[in-house]
Design a protein around this motif. Structure first.
Motif, PDB file in Angstrom:
ATOM      1  N   ASP A  55       0.878  -1.161   0.000  1.00  0.00           N
ATOM      2  CA  ASP A  55       0.000   0.000   0.000  1.00  0.00           C
ATOM      3  C   ASP A  55       0.920   1.217   0.000  1.00  0.00           C
ATOM      4  N   THR A  56       0.821   2.050  -1.021  1.00  0.00           N
ATOM      5  CA  THR A  56       1.757   3.172  -1.149  1.00  0.00           C
ATOM      6  C   THR A  56       1.677   4.146   0.030  1.00  0.00           C
ATOM      7  N   GLU A  57       0.582   4.175   0.757  1.00  0.00           N
ATOM      8  CA  GLU A  57       0.481   5.027   1.950  1.00  0.00           C
ATOM      9  C   GLU A  57       1.526   4.625   2.991  1.00  0.00           C
ATOM     10  N   GLU A  58       1.879   3.347   3.022  1.00  0.00           N
ATOM     11  CA  GLU A  58       2.858   2.852   3.993  1.00  0.00           C
ATOM     12  C   GLU A  58       4.233   3.482   3.796  1.00  0.00           C
ATOM     13  N   LEU A  59       4.542   3.919   2.588  1.00  0.00           N
ATOM     14  CA  LEU A  59       5.852   4.499   2.309  1.00  0.00           C
ATOM     15  C   LEU A  59       6.140   5.698   3.204  1.00  0.00           C
ATOM     16  N   LEU A  60       5.093   6.405   3.584  1.00  0.00           N
ATOM     17  CA  LEU A  60       5.244   7.609   4.388  1.00  0.00           C
ATOM     18  C   LEU A  60       5.673   7.311   5.825  1.00  0.00           C
ATOM     19  N   THR A  61       5.608   6.051   6.237  1.00  0.00           N
ATOM     20  CA  THR A  61       5.901   5.704   7.632  1.00  0.00           C
ATOM     21  C   THR A  61       7.336   5.231   7.851  1.00  0.00           C
ATOM     22  N   TYR A  62       8.144   5.213   6.806  1.00  0.00           N
ATOM     23  CA  TYR A  62       9.519   4.704   6.909  1.00  0.00           C
ATOM     24  C   TYR A  62      10.537   5.832   6.846  1.00  0.00           C
ATOM     25  N   THR A  63      11.672   5.619   7.501  1.00  0.00           N
ATOM     26  CA  THR A  63      12.785   6.555   7.419  1.00  0.00           C
ATOM     27  C   THR A  63      13.337   6.570   5.998  1.00  0.00           C
ATOM     28  N   GLY A  64      13.431   5.390   5.402  1.00  0.00           N
ATOM     29  CA  GLY A  64      13.946   5.252   4.047  1.00  0.00           C
ATOM     30  C   GLY A  64      13.196   4.182   3.285  1.00  0.00           C
ATOM     31  N   VAL A  65      13.115   4.352   1.981  1.00  0.00           N
ATOM     32  CA  VAL A  65      12.396   3.428   1.104  1.00  0.00           C
ATOM     33  C   VAL A  65      13.304   3.078  -0.068  1.00  0.00           C
ATOM     34  N   LEU A  66      13.450   1.790  -0.342  1.00  0.00           N
ATOM     35  CA  LEU A  66      14.197   1.325  -1.510  1.00  0.00           C
ATOM     36  C   LEU A  66      13.234   0.577  -2.425  1.00  0.00           C
ATOM     37  N   PHE A  88       1.753  -0.869  -8.770  1.00  0.00           N
ATOM     38  CA  PHE A  88       2.417  -0.035  -7.775  1.00  0.00           C
ATOM     39  C   PHE A  88       2.737   1.332  -8.376  1.00  0.00           C
ATOM     40  N   TYR A  89       3.271   1.352  -9.580  1.00  0.00           N
ATOM     41  CA  TYR A  89       3.615   2.599 -10.260  1.00  0.00           C
ATOM     42  C   TYR A  89       2.369   3.464 -10.440  1.00  0.00           C
ATOM     43  N   GLU A  90       1.287   2.849 -10.900  1.00  0.00           N
ATOM     44  CA  GLU A  90       0.038   3.588 -11.099  1.00  0.00           C
ATOM     45  C   GLU A  90      -0.531   4.077  -9.775  1.00  0.00           C
ATOM     46  N   GLU A  91      -0.392   3.270  -8.728  1.00  0.00           N
ATOM     47  CA  GLU A  91      -0.882   3.664  -7.409  1.00  0.00           C
ATOM     48  C   GLU A  91      -0.106   4.866  -6.869  1.00  0.00           C
ATOM     49  N   LEU A  92       1.159   4.979  -7.272  1.00  0.00           N
ATOM     50  CA  LEU A  92       1.918   6.167  -6.890  1.00  0.00           C
ATOM     51  C   LEU A  92       1.282   7.419  -7.475  1.00  0.00           C
ATOM     52  N   GLY A  93       0.744   7.275  -8.712  1.00  0.00           N
ATOM     53  CA  GLY A  93       0.047   8.380  -9.360  1.00  0.00           C
ATOM     54  C   GLY A  93       0.737   9.698  -9.112  1.00  0.00           C
ATOM     55  N   ASP A  94      -0.004  10.620  -8.505  1.00  0.00           N
ATOM     56  CA  ASP A  94       0.586  11.893  -8.134  1.00  0.00           C
ATOM     57  C   ASP A  94       0.618  12.038  -6.609  1.00  0.00           C
ATOM     58  N   LYS A  95       0.707  10.903  -5.937  1.00  0.00           N
ATOM     59  CA  LYS A  95       0.768  10.877  -4.468  1.00  0.00           C
ATOM     60  C   LYS A  95       1.903  11.760  -3.977  1.00  0.00           C
ATOM     61  N   LYS A  96       1.604  12.582  -3.000  1.00  0.00           N
ATOM     62  CA  LYS A  96       2.606  13.477  -2.416  1.00  0.00           C
ATOM     63  C   LYS A  96       3.542  12.673  -1.519  1.00  0.00           C
ATOM     64  N   LEU A  97       4.816  12.658  -1.855  1.00  0.00           N
ATOM     65  CA  LEU A  97       5.810  11.891  -1.105  1.00  0.00           C
ATOM     66  C   LEU A  97       6.833  12.804  -0.434  1.00  0.00           C
ATOM     67  N   SER A  98       6.428  14.036  -0.169  1.00  0.00           N
ATOM     68  CA  SER A  98       7.314  14.977   0.508  1.00  0.00           C
ATOM     69  C   SER A  98       7.756  14.370   1.842  1.00  0.00           C
ATOM     70  N   GLY A  99       9.050  14.427   2.094  1.00  0.00           N
ATOM     71  CA  GLY A  99       9.592  13.863   3.322  1.00  0.00           C
ATOM     72  C   GLY A  99      10.056  12.426   3.186  1.00  0.00           C
ATOM     73  N   VAL A 100       9.656  11.744   2.109  1.00  0.00           N
ATOM     74  CA  VAL A 100      10.097  10.371   1.884  1.00  0.00           C
ATOM     75  C   VAL A 100      11.503  10.405   1.285  1.00  0.00           C
ATOM     76  N   MET A 101      12.396   9.617   1.874  1.00  0.00           N
ATOM     77  CA  MET A 101      13.755   9.504   1.350  1.00  0.00           C
ATOM     78  C   MET A 101      13.867   8.131   0.695  1.00  0.00           C
TER      79      MET A 101
END
Length: 155
Positions: free
Chosen positions: A41-52, A70-83
Motif C-alpha cells: 500500500d503506497t500510503e505505507e511508504l510515508l511511515t519509513y525513514t527510508g524506502v528502496l 504499484f507505479y500507477e498507485e503512486l500516481g501523483d501521491k505526495k511523497l514529501s519527506g520520503v527519502m
C-alpha cells in the motif's frame, strides 16, 4: 531507523539484490521490512525513514507487469519527506539497461521524494564478489545518506 525494501523479480535476480541490501541494512541496525511491490500500500511508504524500490527491466526498457499497479498507485501521491533509493537488475543485451530503475527514480522525484543520487544497476544476478560488494556498498551509502538527512531534519 526503519527501512522498507519493495521489489519485483521474475527470475530472482532483483530479489537477490534486495536480500543483499536487507542483510547489509539489518547488520547496520536498521529495522527492515522487505516485500514484493504487488502487496504494498503506497500510503505505507510515508511511515519509513527510508524506502528502496527495486525492479527488473522488461523488454526494451519497460516496467514489468508486476510493477505497473504499484507505479500507477503512486500516481501523483505526495511523497514529501520520503527519502528513497532505487535499484534493479537488467541485461546489457537490451537497448535500455535497467531503465525501470530510472523510471521509478523519476516518478519518486516527481512526487516530491528526496531520491538518493546513486542508482544501483546490476547486470543479471549479483553472483560475483564485485557485484555483491557493490550492493553492500550501495546499502551502506544509502544508510549514511539517511542518517545525515535525519540529523539535519531534527536540527
Amino acid at each position: 531507523m526503519r527501512v522498507f525494501i519493495g521489489y519485483v523479480s521474475m527470475s530472482g535476480n532483483t530479489e537477490d539484490i534486495a536480500t543483499l541490501l536487507y542483510d547489509e541494512l539489518n547488520s547496520l541496525g536498521c529495522d527492515v521490512l522487505m516485500e514484493c511491490l504487488d502487496t504494498v500500500d503506497t500510503e505505507e511508504l510515508l511511515t519509513y525513514t527510508g524506502v528502496l524500490i527495486g525492479s527488473y527491466t522488461w523488454g526494451d526498457g519497460d516496467l514489468p507487469y508486476e510493477a505497473e499497479d504499484f507505479y500507477e498507485e503512486l500516481g501523483d501521491k505526495k511523497l514529501s519527506g520520503v527519502m528513497a533509493g532505487c535499484f534493479g537488475s537488467g541485461d546489457y543485451d537490451y537497448p535500455k539497461f535497467c531503465a525501470a530503475v530510472d523510471i521509478f527514480a523519476s516518478k519518486l522525484n516527481e512526487n516530491g521524494a528526496q531520491v538518493f543520487d546513486q542508482l544501483l544497476k546490476v547486470e543479471l544476478s549479483p553472483e560475483s564478489t564485485e557485484q555483491q560488494m557493490a550492493c553492500k556498498e550501495f546499502a551502506r551509502s544509502f544508510y549514511f545518506w539517511l542518517k545525515e538527512r535525519n540529523i539535519q531534519h531534527v536540527s
